[in-house]
Design a protein around this motif. Structure first.
Motif, short mmCIF file in Angstrom:
data_model
loop_
_atom_site.label_atom_id
_atom_site.label_comp_id
_atom_site.label_asym_id
_atom_site.label_seq_id
_atom_site.Cartn_x
_atom_site.Cartn_y
_atom_site.Cartn_z
N SER A 119 1.89 -11.57 -55.50
CA SER A 119 1.59 -13.15 -55.36
C SER A 119 0.21 -13.62 -55.58
O SER A 119 -0.62 -12.95 -55.36
N VAL A 120 0.08 -14.63 -56.45
CA VAL A 120 -1.21 -15.04 -56.77
C VAL A 120 -1.66 -16.22 -55.76
O VAL A 120 -2.98 -16.56 -55.75
N GLU A 121 -1.06 -16.73 -54.65
CA GLU A 121 -1.55 -17.69 -53.84
C GLU A 121 -2.35 -17.21 -52.79
O GLU A 121 -2.97 -17.89 -52.24
N GLY A 122 -2.24 -16.04 -52.45
CA GLY A 122 -3.07 -15.30 -51.29
C GLY A 122 -2.73 -15.90 -49.93
O GLY A 122 -3.35 -16.93 -49.53
N SER A 123 -1.60 -15.61 -49.52
CA SER A 123 -0.82 -16.32 -48.30
C SER A 123 -1.61 -16.11 -47.16
O SER A 123 -1.63 -16.79 -46.35
N THR A 124 -2.37 -14.98 -47.06
CA THR A 124 -3.20 -14.55 -45.80
C THR A 124 -4.71 -14.79 -46.02
O THR A 124 -5.25 -14.01 -47.00
N PRO A 125 -5.30 -15.67 -45.63
CA PRO A 125 -6.99 -15.65 -45.86
C PRO A 125 -7.56 -14.14 -45.56
O PRO A 125 -7.40 -13.88 -44.40
N MET A 126 -8.46 -13.60 -46.37
CA MET A 126 -8.99 -12.51 -45.80
C MET A 126 -10.63 -12.45 -45.48
O MET A 126 -11.21 -12.71 -46.44
N ASP A 127 -10.89 -12.38 -44.53
CA ASP A 127 -12.47 -12.02 -43.98
C ASP A 127 -12.68 -10.77 -43.92
O ASP A 127 -12.37 -10.04 -42.85
N VAL A 128 -13.27 -10.26 -45.07
CA VAL A 128 -13.36 -8.79 -45.12
C VAL A 128 -14.86 -8.21 -45.44
O VAL A 128 -15.63 -8.90 -45.96
N ALA A 246 -0.94 -7.80 -45.06
CA ALA A 246 -1.56 -8.39 -46.00
C ALA A 246 -2.77 -7.75 -46.87
O ALA A 246 -3.03 -8.00 -48.06
N THR A 247 -3.31 -6.63 -46.27
CA THR A 247 -4.23 -5.88 -46.95
C THR A 247 -3.47 -5.01 -47.91
O THR A 247 -4.17 -4.93 -49.09
N ALA A 248 -2.29 -4.68 -47.78
CA ALA A 248 -1.48 -4.10 -48.80
C ALA A 248 -1.04 -5.18 -50.02
O ALA A 248 -1.08 -4.72 -50.96
N SER A 249 -0.43 -6.17 -49.55
CA SER A 249 0.08 -7.08 -50.52
C SER A 249 -0.93 -8.05 -51.45
O SER A 249 -0.91 -8.20 -52.58
N ASP A 250 -2.16 -8.18 -50.71
CA ASP A 250 -3.05 -9.29 -51.21
C ASP A 250 -4.33 -8.67 -51.49
O ASP A 250 -4.98 -8.65 -52.68
N TRP A 251 -5.00 -7.74 -50.53
CA TRP A 251 -6.45 -7.31 -50.67
C TRP A 251 -6.68 -6.16 -51.66
O TRP A 251 -7.13 -5.86 -52.59
N PHE A 252 -5.92 -4.90 -51.18
CA PHE A 252 -6.01 -3.97 -52.14
C PHE A 252 -5.60 -4.00 -53.80
O PHE A 252 -6.16 -3.59 -54.57
N PRO A 253 -4.51 -4.60 -54.04
CA PRO A 253 -4.08 -4.77 -55.40
C PRO A 253 -5.34 -5.49 -56.27
O PRO A 253 -5.23 -5.81 -57.28
N SER A 254 -6.17 -6.33 -55.49
CA SER A 254 -7.10 -7.36 -56.02
C SER A 254 -8.55 -6.64 -55.96
O SER A 254 -9.48 -7.44 -56.32
N ASN A 255 -8.67 -5.69 -55.47
CA ASN A 255 -10.00 -5.19 -55.05
C ASN A 255 -10.03 -3.63 -55.56
O ASN A 255 -9.35 -2.71 -55.47
#
Length: 287
Positions: A119-128, A246-255
């Protein structure tokens, strides 16, 4: 990672009768078996081993319902050396035996082929924050509890409630290293363990690696390395569980990071029982 997961699904489909070399597959795709299994489990909602079994039993069930002449031949074709082992696996998935499926045609439970999409919209903001830490020495009171994916884990609640108030105070006084304060630590579990699998829960603190460890406390040591620290606040425990997903669906695939073996650490900055402000610490390495 999304492409790698879909390639893994294709491998499951093409090698339905073989024991999959997941470690070799991970190496060929520039990752590790540990990271691959944990991300698959988080995104699919089931361990890789469960998915493989369900897909093989789906295909086997279709063959038997179509009138396959030999249960043993179907068993061997899907990686089982005996009709007995095949029958146990078949019944665990479908709720009926192979002979029943061949005679009655069902009912059979189907596991569709998975397809992963980012998903490209980033459903959960990530403060990392990425931080490098020396060896962590985590000490406290440990218990073996079952893994529960959703909602409050009553076994962890009971363990914490059984610790005397003066012992909570003692642990706070022992804390002298980051992450500071009382920590909720989970470890000693397979990367794609199914719900109900036992894990080690440690209610404790982080000590300086050179500090003496009291003899009456349990200890988990983690090698020096990088940690991804995710911050979140909201209703408890939904916010924390959604953050991990969200770390699995949004952050790891993008970093350019992947999980390395190590416990998950939750540091509560504020906790009221129904609302929590917390940090989720995950051991990572560059991918």
């Amino acid at each position: 990672m999304i492409g790698t997961l879909n390639a893994l699904v294709e491998l499951v489909e093409s090698d339905s009768h073989e024991d999959l070399d997941v470690a070799g597959f991970a190496r060929r795709h520039g990752t590790t078996e540990y990271h691959l299994r944990r991300i698959f489990s988080a995104l699919a909602g089931m361990p890789l081993s469960d998915y493989i079994r369900r897909r093989r039993m789906t295909l086997a069930g279709a063959e038997l319902a179509a009138g396959a002449p030999s249960v043993l031949e179907v068993a061997v074709r899907h990686g089982y050396g005996s009709a007995e082992a095949f029958g146990r696996a078949f019944r665990a998935v479908h709720g009926i035996g192979p002979v029943d499926a061949r005679r009655d045609g069902g009912p059979l439970r189907t596991q569709p082929t998975l397809r992963f999409r980012l998903s490209v919209e980033g459903s959960t903001p990530m403060d990392v924050t990425i931080t490098t830490m020396p060896e962590l020495v985590l000490v406290g009171h440990a218990a073996r509890v079952p893994l529960i994916h959703t909602g409050v884990n009553p076994h962890i609640q009971a363990h914490i409630a059984g610790i005397a108030p003066e012992e909570h105070l003692r642990l706070k006084q022992l804390s002298d290293a980051e992450p500071s304060g009382i920590l909720a630590i989970t470890g000693d579990i397979a990367p794609d363990a199914s719900e109900g699998t036992e894990l080690t829960y440690l209610h404790g603190v982080s000590l300086d690696p050179d500090a003496p460890v009291p003899d009456d406390l349990d200890t988990i040591r983690v090698e020096a390395g990088s940690w991804a620290v995710f911050a979140a606040a909201g209703p408890f425990p939904e916010t924390l569980q959604n953050l991990w997903a969200a770390t699995a669906s949004d952050w790891f695939p993008s970093n350019p990071w992947r999980l390395r073996p190590g416990p998950s650490i939750v540091r509560y900055l504020e906790f009221t029982g129904t609302h929590a402000s917390c940090e989720l610490w995950l051991a990572v390495e560059q991918g």
